[in-house]
Design an enzyme around this catalytic site. Structure first.
Site, mmCIF file in Angstrom:
data_model
loop_
_atom_site.group_PDB
_atom_site.id
_atom_site.type_symbol
_atom_site.label_atom_id
_atom_site.label_comp_id
_atom_site.label_asym_id
_atom_site.label_seq_id
_atom_site.Cartn_x
_atom_site.Cartn_y
_atom_site.Cartn_z
ATOM 1 N N TYR A 142 -10.149 -48.628 -34.379
ATOM 2 C CA TYR A 142 -10.871 -48.859 -33.196
ATOM 3 C C TYR A 142 -10.509 -50.101 -32.476
ATOM 4 C CZ TYR A 142 -13.786 -45.765 -35.733
ATOM 5 O OH TYR A 142 -14.204 -44.499 -36.738
ATOM 6 N N HIS A 143 -9.178 -50.481 -32.295
ATOM 7 C CA HIS A 143 -8.557 -51.671 -31.754
ATOM 8 C C HIS A 143 -7.788 -51.343 -30.541
ATOM 9 C CE1 HIS A 143 -8.570 -53.420 -36.081
ATOM 10 N NE2 HIS A 143 -9.720 -53.386 -35.724
ATOM 11 N N VAL A 144 -8.164 -50.410 -29.750
ATOM 12 C CA VAL A 144 -7.477 -49.810 -28.449
ATOM 13 C C VAL A 144 -7.314 -50.858 -27.397
ATOM 14 C CG1 VAL A 144 -7.979 -47.252 -28.726
ATOM 15 C CG2 VAL A 144 -9.589 -49.035 -27.786
#
Length: 539
Positions: free
Chosen positions: A474-476
């Site tokens: 979840y590090h876009v």
């Protein structure tokens, strides 16, 4: 849908109240001479699950609290769609995330500056990291903040399996590192978290809510922005829908987009900012031809190994009644408990192979395990998890519009593990994670490996395991990346101003020129602090 009558006007209109948006709103509204409006598509962050650290399991896949985006299927994900939830509430993803506070490495930010972005070197961004935080557990005051609104703490949750893991990592040569946000990231230790006295510290709680006491700040929830209004190459306001009513709000000075690395490029493209050829195909009038909008998407693709535990009680059992009742009682009394933990308790930062100048892997450990290694449902047996991802993947993807309908989800394709070097780095990372679970120090607590299992040994078998069970961290980021106008893929300049459109800035993880060697939340908050100062100094 109905259309509202007269519109309102503010000096600044901010789209999104997340890691950066809440900070920008708080800092701009410190000036009583300006008016600020924040538009948040989600609702208020009142629910207890958004306050209690352990509540993340209940909200991260709840469409009322998080955008339920997902990646397109690919060969390297075994044809799976990978969930990519993004916060949809005040505080954005800081209200639903894993609470880890991790800045990254000095070289990350020096690299940003070297790509033609003056002002973004490590020494130049450090004051903004420090401005936000109070590191409760000490740290070098030259590197750590001690007077900011964001409380950062260590867990202080003693557990024998964690201590054995730390000892085993040191057996393998990893130094014990008490502050990976200090002089060096390398080593093993306990994660720093945005948790204070048992409560989650989101940017809404730390920055936005106190600022809302000011009369010059207005926060509007349930307001989904559909389009930025642009006239004569200048942003003048936005259109948004609230409770089925289409409304318009004007900005005297600037529109500031802080909607995140998926929604920000979507909004820019819907507003006519992007690849002109593609926009024309969708029937969208082009206001600025910027082919880089939605491109350069990067993320950390992670994989978790699981082992069954003996001779210790793990979070798996503590999270079930009747033990859970005791944990709740401890939380009420301010004693160590699992309700006030982040999902990952221990960190390890290491090189995937000898000779590398700095860590290219991030690992996580917890005396807990989830079914099939996926965050959501705890295993029924005592378990421990050791996960790993590659810090700086070369593989990159995109966010694109499926159509011109603002209510339709965009197409997200990260192209996970598309690059051969990424596959080999993560493969080596899995072997290191497996070795960490096999140390002599952990032997009294280790019963057997359940994921991937002892039968998985060859490179091909491990890669197949990664393809079938790997998930997003979840590090876009990077979908409106920063760079000079001469860079054809750049979307904003070093002042975060959108190229070719006046009075429009992007201030969120979209602008990152390259993915940091860390969870992205801390760097996004830093961008919020620095962006706010840039905006204020431009007046």
């Amino acid at each position: 849908m109905t259309t509202a009558g007269a519109s309102e006007t503010f000096d600044y209109v901010i789209v999104g109240s997340g890691a950066a948006g809440a900070i920008v709103a708080a800092r701009l509204s410190e000036d009583s001479g300006v008016s600020v409006c924040v538009l948040e598509a989600g609702g208020a962050d009142w629910h207890p699950y958004l306050k209690l650290p352990a509540g993340f399991i209940k909200v991260i896949f709840n469409p009322e609290r998080a955008w339920q985006f997902s990646s397109e299927p690919s060969a390297r994900t075994a044809g799976r769609r990978i969930p990519l939830p993004q916060g949809k509430t005040l505080g954005g993803s800081t209200s639903i995330n894993g609470l880890v506070y991790n800045r990254g490495q000095r070289e990350d930010f020096d690299g940003w500056a070297a790509r033609g972005n003056p002002g973004w070197s490590y020494d130049e961004v450090l004051p903004y990291f420090k401005r936000s935080e109070t590191f409760v557990d000490g740290g070098d005051p030259a590197l750590r903040g001690h007077s900011g609104r964001l409380k950062v703490t260590l867990p202080h949750w003693p557990h024998p399996v964690c201590e054995a893991f730390l000892q085993g990592a040191q057996e393998m040569g990893m130094p014990l590192n008490p502050d990976y946000n200090g002089p060096s990231q390398q080593g093993v230790g306990y994660f720093q978290r945005t948790i204070d006295q048992g409560w989650r510290v989101s940017t809404s709680a730390a920055f936005l809510r106190p600022a809302q006491r000011r009369s010059n700040l207005r926060v509007v929830t349930g307001a989904q922005v559909q389009r930025i209004q642009i006239a004569n190459a200048m942003a003048t306001g936005v259109e948004y829908v609230q409770a089925g009513v289409l409304r318009t709000i004007h900005a005297r000075r600037e529109v500031i987009v802080c909607a995140g690395a998926i929604n920000t490029p979507k909004l820019l493209m819907l507003s006519g900012i992007g690849d002109g050829h593609r926009l024309r195909e969708l029937g969208i009038e082009t206001h600025a031809h910027l082919p880089g909008v939605g491109q350069h998407l990067k993320d950390h693709f992670s994989i978790r190994l699981v082992a069954r535990v003996r001779n210790a009680v793990t979070i798996n059992e503590l999270a079930r009644a009747p033990r859970l009742w005791g944990q709740a009682a401890n939380w009420l009394r301010g004693k160590p408990n699992i309700l006030a933990l982040s999902p990952s308790v221990v960190h390890w930062f290491w090189q995937s192979q000898p000779g590398l100048p700095r860590p290219d892997l991030q690992g996580v450990f917890s005396p807990a395990s989830y079914r099939e290694g996926y965050v959501g449902m705890l295993d029924r047996f005592p378990g421990m998890t050791c996960g790993v991802w590659q810090h700086r993947p070369k593989s990159m993807g995109s966010v694109s519009l499926a159509c011109a309908n603002p209510w339709a989800d965009p197409i997200v394709q990260p192209n996970y593990l598309d690059d051969e070097e990424d596959r080999q780095t993560l493969l080596r990372g899995v072997r290191i994670a497996r070795a960490l679970l096999q140390t002599q120090a952990l032997a009294p607590f280790r019963e057997s490996e359940t994921m991937p299992g002892a039968q998985v040994q060859s490179d091909e078998e491990i890669l197949d395991f990664i393809y079938r069970y790997g998930v997003s961290s979840y590090h876009v980021n990077g979908t409106a990346r920063m760079g000079p106008r001469s860079d054809a893929g750049a979307v904003v300049d070093a002042q975060l101003r959108v190229h070719g459109v006046r009075n429009l800035r992007v201030v969120d993880a979209s602008v990152m020129p390259e993915i940091p060697s860390a969870n992205t939340c801390a760097a996004t908050m830093m961008i919020g602090e620095k962006g706010a100062e840039m905006i204020r100094s431009a007046r």
